[in-house]
Structures are given as C-alpha cells and as structure tokens.
Design a protein around this motif. Structure first.
Motif, short mmCIF file in Angstrom:
data_model
loop_
_atom_site.label_atom_id
_atom_site.label_comp_id
_atom_site.label_asym_id
_atom_site.label_seq_id
_atom_site.Cartn_x
_atom_site.Cartn_y
_atom_site.Cartn_z
N GLY A 1 32.61 15.81 32.20
CA GLY A 1 32.55 14.37 32.13
C GLY A 1 33.60 13.73 31.24
N VAL B 1 26.45 17.65 37.51
CA VAL B 1 27.07 16.32 37.46
C VAL B 1 26.18 15.29 38.15
N VAL C 1 28.10 12.37 32.33
CA VAL C 1 29.42 12.39 32.95
C VAL C 1 30.23 11.15 32.59
N ASP D 1 30.63 5.44 37.55
CA ASP D 1 30.29 6.79 37.98
C ASP D 1 28.81 7.07 37.79
N LYS E 1 33.89 11.07 40.23
CA LYS E 1 34.57 11.27 38.96
C LYS E 1 35.86 10.46 38.92
#
Length: 346
Positions: free
Chosen positions: A103, A246, A253, A260, A273
């Motif tokens: 992250g 994730v 993250v 996100d 991401k």
C-alpha cells in the motif's frame, strides 16, 4: 468492448533540459484527451494520456494513446512487488500486514503502528527504514502533529509499509538489511525480475523513486497485465495472497477517504492501486485489468478516468457514480465538472 488503435506517436517535444544531451526516455507521444474540465459551460482545461484494458488472458482489448511506451508506474507497482517478499520467505502474521506492504498509506495511527509491528517481528526498529521522514498525509493527523510540534518520522512516510516488508523479507531470506535499496541487492534484483515476469516484458528503466527505492519502468500494458495476474492467480499462491489481502483490507492500502480504499469497498472483488504522477491500475477477476497515465502527472482528472476505465472493464456505472464526475467550484457553489472525455465513453 470495442477495439481502439492507439494513435501514432509524434516526434518528441524537446525542452531546454533535453536539447543537446542524450536521454534513456523514449520520445513523448501526442496523446488523446482523457479528461475535460468544464467551468460554467466553458472547456477550461484538458488532461491527456493513455489508457489500456487487458482481458483475463493479458491480451489488449481496448486502448487509447501509446500504451506500449514505458512509463514509471510508481506505487502502482507495489502489489506485484509484494509477491517478492513472500517468495523470499517473509510470512506476514495477518492480511493487514500484507496489505500495508502493498500500500501507500496516509500515516494514520494504525498505519504507522502496523509498519512498526512488521519491523519488530523481524527484530528491527524504525531506524532501519530507508525511506525519508515525512509528516502524515492524512490531514487531521498531520494537523495534530503540527499543532503538537511533532517532527516528521520515517514510519509516517506513505511507503513505510513497503520498506518494513522489504526489510522483513531480507531477514527471512538471510540477505543483508544494510544497503537493501541498492539495485544490485538480492531483494531488488528479485523485485526487478518479478515485475518483468508478471508484465511479460523486460523492465525498461530503473530509477530512484520518491521513497528512495528503485523504481521500474514498464508499459501500461505490462502494468495492467501484471496486476491482472494477481486476481487471476489460484488460491494459495503468493499472487492471490496479495490480491486477497489488498481487497480485504483496503484501508491499509490507502487510508481514510482515499479513492482506492473507497472503490475497493464499493466494488466487490476489485483491486485498485494508484501511483504518483497520474498512474492508476485496477483489476477484476474474470474481467481483466485497466491501467492509465495522465501526461501532466496531476490528480485532478484521475477519478473520472479511472471510473471510465472501470466501465470499460464491465463494472456497473451505478457503483461508480461517485467517481464519474468531480465538481468544479465557483464562489459558494458548483459551476462545472471534471469528466472523462468522449474517447473513453464510446
């Protein structure tokens, strides 16, 4: 999805810093408009760039702009990078630890505490981190630090989770922690090889990232292909472990209020991401992946372009309504919007 051939790249636009000396960067192409800024019915600004959609097989299904030109994905590389730490022998004690390793957090209390926990489990402290000290990116936390006169700290830097996991991987593999950011260190060599393998192409360039670690140049197609491979990987594999962590722990993250975090909460199964300088990648099982870069490196057009890219992946428009347009203000009200350009809307 429709196929859209990328336009032919133009001659480089050479500025004063480029003239008269060689460069390892390829010529900058003429790129299509991906986002438009409208103010009171007037087209004020545009954001150009390139975007690619790949299918579950990694093949290009749709593109706009030069998606084969190498870019610097910056933190969008982190999920694939994180698989290297597992391959080196690091065994995170929770999904949250693996998520923060992949992250770009905002330095909130839970982010810093978890990065410190990863280090402590490896017998290390914050002084081992090679990332620079920083103030938290989370505005309320940052404001509280400034009021208290608190100095920047390495744990508050948005990449501290990645660096903590890099160090933990070195300890697990028996590699030296000193010099872990050098390109010829075994960890960095493994990361470079892993990124190339996942992207299906050689790493085009290795530079120094904002956090001090090596940063690896890939095409947008390679970035999308590599990230898509994580969500398509079989259960029990390092790739799937990163993807699951994730998606299950998006706050680690990104952080509170980050797109996100909120997108992964809103769209089941989605991995997203972002990276600095206008890069974003997202992947969805059974659908594939989308990656883009805005040429100006800014954030203003990011959310509408990402939403348009996700629609090209087949995500329902209703789930993306919050990100489809962003407001342009004037006085005390909203007078316009930032929205995706027609090339992305079909």
């Amino acid at each position: 999805m429709k196929d859209h051939a990328p336009p032919h790249a133009s001659q480089a636009r050479r500025g004063p810093l480029e003239r008269g000396r060689s460069t390892t960067s390829p010529p900058w192409p003429d790129a299509p408009v991906l986002a438009e800024v409208w103010r009171s019915g007037f087209l004020e600004s545009v954001h150009r760039g390139a975007l690619v959609v790949v299918g579950p097989d990694g093949e290009v299904r749709w593109s706009a702009g030069d998606v084969d030109r190498p870019v610097l994905p910056r933190s969008a590389n982190k999920p694939v990078q994180a698989t290297t730490y597992l391959a080196a022998g690091w065994r995170p004690r929770s999904g949250e630890e693996l998520a923060v390793a992949a992250g770009s957090h905002t330095g909130e209390d839970g982010h810093r505490d978890l990065a410190a926990t990863v280090l402590a489990a490896a017998g290390l402290g914050p002084e081992a981190l090679g990332c620079p000290p920083a103030l938290p990116g989370h505005e309320p936390t940052r404001a509280a630090w400034l009021v208290a006169g608190r100095e920047p700290e390495r744990l508050a830097m948005n990449c501290s989770g990645k660096h903590a996991a890099m160090l933990a991987a070195c300890v697990a593999a028996g590699w030296p922690t000193q010099g872990y950011l050098a390109r010829d260190h075994p960890l960095q060599q493994a990361i470079e090889a892993r990124l190339a393998a996942a992207a299906g192409e050689p790493v085009a360039a290795v530079v120094v990232d904002g956090c001090g670690a090596p940063q690896h140049g890939l095409s947008l197609t390679g970035l999308a292909r590599g990230t898509g491979s994580l969500v398509a990987a079989p259960a029990g594999s390092p790739e799937r472990a990163v993807a699951d962590a994730v998606r299950e722990h998006p706050w680690y993250v990104a952080g509170t209020g980050r797109e996100d975090t909120d997108l992964m909460t809103a769209v089941p199964g989605l991995l997203v991401k972002g990276g600095a300088d206008g890069v974003h990648v997202a992947a969805l099982p059974g659908r594939g992946a989308v990656a883009f870069k805005l040429d100006d490196g800014g954030d203003r057009g990011r959310a509408p372009v990402l939403a348009a890219g996700l629609r090209l992946l087949g995500v329902d428009a209703g789930a993306l309504s919050r990100w489809t347009v962003t407001p342009v203000t004037g006085g005390d009200g909203v007078v316009g919007e930032v929205r995706a350009a027609a090339v992305l809307l079909g």
